[in-house]
Write an enzyme that holds these catalytic residues in place. Structure first.
Site, PDB file in Angstrom:
ATOM      1  N   ARG A 163     -71.933  54.286  76.116  1.00 38.05           N
ATOM      2  CA  ARG A 163     -72.980  54.845  76.981  1.00 38.05           C
ATOM      3  C   ARG A 163     -72.811  54.433  78.448  1.00 38.05           C
ATOM      4  O   ARG A 163     -73.803  54.273  79.171  1.00 38.05           O
ATOM      5  CB  ARG A 163     -74.380  54.421  76.533  1.00 38.05           C
ATOM      6  N   SER A 237     -82.893  57.748  72.311  1.00 35.47           N
ATOM      7  CA  SER A 237     -82.863  56.289  72.170  1.00 35.47           C
ATOM      8  C   SER A 237     -83.290  55.659  73.488  1.00 35.47           C
ATOM      9  O   SER A 237     -82.688  55.939  74.525  1.00 35.47           O
ATOM     10  CB  SER A 237     -81.445  55.804  71.873  1.00 35.47           C
ATOM     11  N   GLU A 333     -81.405  52.111  77.540  1.00 35.43           N
ATOM     12  CA  GLU A 333     -80.352  53.109  77.707  1.00 35.43           C
ATOM     13  C   GLU A 333     -80.815  54.142  78.727  1.00 35.43           C
ATOM     14  O   GLU A 333     -80.035  54.712  79.477  1.00 35.43           O
ATOM     15  CB  GLU A 333     -80.073  53.799  76.363  1.00 35.43           C
TER      16      GLU A 333
HETATM   17  N1  EPU Z   1     -82.888  51.669  61.709  1.00 37.04           N
HETATM   18  C1  EPU Z   1     -83.993  50.998  61.240  1.00 37.04           C
HETATM   19  N2  EPU Z   1     -85.211  51.363  61.721  1.00 37.04           N
HETATM   20  C2  EPU Z   1     -85.378  52.353  62.622  1.00 37.04           C
HETATM   21  C3  EPU Z   1     -84.239  53.020  63.111  1.00 37.04           C
HETATM   22  C4  EPU Z   1     -83.000  52.660  62.637  1.00 37.04           C
HETATM   23  O1  EPU Z   1     -83.895  50.104  60.413  1.00 37.04           O
HETATM   24  O2  EPU Z   1     -86.514  52.631  62.997  1.00 37.04           O
HETATM   25  C5  EPU Z   1     -81.572  51.348  61.159  1.00 37.04           C
HETATM   26  C6  EPU Z   1     -81.090  52.476  60.245  1.00 37.04           C
HETATM   27  O3  EPU Z   1     -81.528  52.300  58.941  1.00 37.04           O
HETATM   28  C7  EPU Z   1     -79.605  52.366  60.345  1.00 37.04           C
HETATM   29  C8  EPU Z   1     -79.391  51.869  61.746  1.00 37.04           C
HETATM   30  O4  EPU Z   1     -80.612  51.305  62.181  1.00 37.04           O
HETATM   31  O5  EPU Z   1     -79.114  51.400  59.457  1.00 37.04           O
HETATM   32  C9  EPU Z   1     -78.909  52.938  62.708  1.00 37.04           C
HETATM   33  O6  EPU Z   1     -79.878  53.942  62.841  1.00 37.04           O
HETATM   34  P1  EPU Z   1     -79.501  55.446  63.271  1.00 37.04           P
HETATM   35  O7  EPU Z   1     -78.372  55.944  62.451  1.00 37.04           O
HETATM   36  O8  EPU Z   1     -80.766  56.229  63.303  1.00 37.04           O
HETATM   37  O9  EPU Z   1     -78.878  55.331  64.696  1.00 37.04           O
HETATM   38  P2  EPU Z   1     -79.164  54.407  65.951  1.00 37.04           P
HETATM   39  O10 EPU Z   1     -78.138  53.322  66.000  1.00 37.04           O
HETATM   40  O11 EPU Z   1     -80.587  53.985  65.957  1.00 37.04           O
HETATM   41  C10 EPU Z   1     -77.528  55.669  67.555  1.00 37.04           C
HETATM   42  C11 EPU Z   1     -77.578  56.326  68.884  1.00 37.04           C
HETATM   43  C12 EPU Z   1     -78.232  57.699  68.784  1.00 37.04           C
HETATM   44  C13 EPU Z   1     -77.413  58.546  67.832  1.00 37.04           C
HETATM   45  C14 EPU Z   1     -77.399  57.841  66.471  1.00 37.04           C
HETATM   46  C15 EPU Z   1     -76.517  58.534  65.477  1.00 37.04           C
HETATM   47  C16 EPU Z   1     -77.690  54.571  70.554  1.00 37.04           C
HETATM   48  C17 EPU Z   1     -78.543  53.844  71.534  1.00 37.04           C
HETATM   49  N3  EPU Z   1     -78.301  55.497  69.829  1.00 37.04           N
HETATM   50  O12 EPU Z   1     -78.878  55.420  67.157  1.00 37.04           O
HETATM   51  O13 EPU Z   1     -78.151  58.300  70.081  1.00 37.04           O
HETATM   52  O14 EPU Z   1     -77.953  59.848  67.686  1.00 37.04           O
HETATM   53  O15 EPU Z   1     -76.860  56.497  66.617  1.00 37.04           O
HETATM   54  O16 EPU Z   1     -75.201  58.368  65.853  1.00 37.04           O
HETATM   55  O17 EPU Z   1     -76.514  54.288  70.452  1.00 37.04           O
HETATM   56  C18 EPU Z   1     -79.364  58.609  72.118  1.00 37.04           C
HETATM   57  O18 EPU Z   1     -78.441  57.995  72.668  1.00 37.04           O
HETATM   58  O19 EPU Z   1     -80.357  59.047  72.749  1.00 37.04           O
HETATM   59  C19 EPU Z   1     -79.306  58.796  70.673  1.00 37.04           C
HETATM   60  C20 EPU Z   1     -80.295  59.396  70.007  1.00 37.04           C
END
Ligand code: EPU
Length: 337
Positions: A163, A237, A333
């Site tokens: 990012r 995010s 972010e």
């Molecule tokens: N999780 C939780 N609780 C929550 C949310 C997530 O426990 O409320 C856990 C999930 O169970 C999972 C892990 O966290 O094990 C990752 O969650 P998720 O796959 O939803 O992705 P993220 O890491 O929260 C990132 C990106 C998103 C992108 C998704 C999918 C960043 C800051 N965010 O989110 O990007 O869509 O992965 O690849 O890297 C954005 O940048 O605006 C964005 C939405």
């Protein structure tokens, strides 16, 4: 081109903040971008370059010039299995993804339905489901604000990271991006081993999916997890996923055995901020008119009438709790102005 004074930014930010800027300039061609650069140099007021405002939190009126690209268009030159794609910086990102998928290229498919425009995709190095735009981006064409010159910047000079890029750091405000180019390949492999992408495809019986089927699956996953900004103001995010030293990770995981993580390299591990926030009890909670989304704790939302300061207060409360409990400082972010 557009050049307006005392302009409302309400339609230019997905958090739904009703603030104004002193002046607003928009360019539709490279020549207009040069004219914007000339006017910016004349005025010498601060300027803020925005895309669709989908990664932006406006906390107050902006006492300077807000600049936006409205250069649209997608062009492609195909050469055997490869293609060079060139897009106007004001083109909606997901239009580009949808178009490339319809042309039979899968390179960008994991980045389906990410809000925003092409120029910001190159600034922010947008990413999702194990893919980042820097994996296909070859270069950026821009007008340098100080000189009015058109420059071509190769991807290798942009210092892409998670990012991040030089456009967010030492090059901040320096270039008006006009076009972004990508290299596509008809044989690009699918990246399906991130999150629940593969299991969702398998659930539908799609063992050898097409690019269009992967796109639809990713759209469905995103729709389940992320709020539609038209219905509930948000900027995706709000925080980055923190990268910690392996030693700190080992200590944390000995206490919190269920903590999810992604390997970064030998020495670093990435921890999902959404999990940390949820553990602190913030998921679904509100502080005044600012809230934490019920289905994804990484997303802060405007529950109606929140100001930028309300969102910042919630951001700080979450940062404090996560730091106290886990010793990790979450970094936004979202671009907070
Ligand atoms: N999780 C939780 N609780 C929550 C949310 C997530 O426990 O409320 C856990 C999930 O169970 C999972 C892990 O966290 O094990 C990752 O969650 P998720 O796959 O939803 O992705 P993220 O890491 O929260 C990132 C990106 C998103 C992108 C998704 C999918 C960043 C800051 N965010 O989110 O990007 O869509 O992965 O690849 O890297 C954005 O940048 O605006 C964005 C939405």
């Amino acid at each position: 081109m557009t050049d307006k004074c005392n302009y409302s930014l309400l339609a230019h930010n997905t958090f739904g903040m009703d603030v104004c800027c002193h002046r607003f300039m928009e360019y539709e061609t490279v020549d207009e971008a040069k004219e914007v650069a000339r006017r910016l140099s004349d005025i010498r007021a601060p300027h803020l370059i925005i895309g669709a405002g989908s990664n932006l939190l406006l906390t107050t009126d902006y006492d300077g010039v807000v600049v936006h690209s409205a250069i649209k268009g997608i062009s492609i030159v195909e050469n055997g299995q490869e293609a060079t794609l060139c897009c106007g910086s004001g083109t909606t990102w997901d239009e580009v993804v949808g178009w490339t998928v319809s042309m039979g290229y899968a390179d960008l498919v994991n980045l389906s339905m990410i809000p925003g425009e092409v120029g910001a995709a190159a600034v922010q190095n947008i990413g999702a489901y194990g893919a980042e735009v820097s994996q296909t981006l070859t270069g950026v064409q821009a007008v340098e604000v100080n000189t009015g010159q058109v420059v071509n910047i190769g991807a290798e000079d942009c210092r892409y990271g998670y990012r991040s890029s030089r456009f967010k750091q030492d090059w901040k405000g320096r270039y008006l991006i006009t076009h972004v180019c990508f290299r596509l390949n008809r044989n690009a492999p699918f990246i399906l081993d991130y999150g629940n992408v593969r299991s969702e495809l398998e659930r539908q019986g799609l063992l050898q999916p097409t690019a269009a089927q992967v796109r639809q699956t990713i759209i469905d996953i995103r729709r389940q997890k992320l709020p539609d900004p038209k219905a509930l103001g948000n900027a995706g995010s709000f925080f980055m996923n923190p990268v910690v030293e392996r030693g700190q990770y080992d200590q944390l995981v000995s206490t919190y055995g269920s903590m999810p993580h992604y390997e970064v390299d030998d020495r670093h591990v990435k921890i999902p901020a959404g999990w940390l926030i949820e553990q602190c009890g913030w998921k679904g909670r509100s502080l005044g008119r600012a809230g934490v989304f019920e289905r994804q704790a990484l997303v802060l939302v405007n529950r109606g009438g929140a100001t930028g300061s309300d969102i910042v207060a919630l951001c700080q409360a979450i940062q404090t709790d996560v730091q106290q409990r886990f010793g990790i400082v979450l970094q936004p972010e979202v671009n907070i102005v």
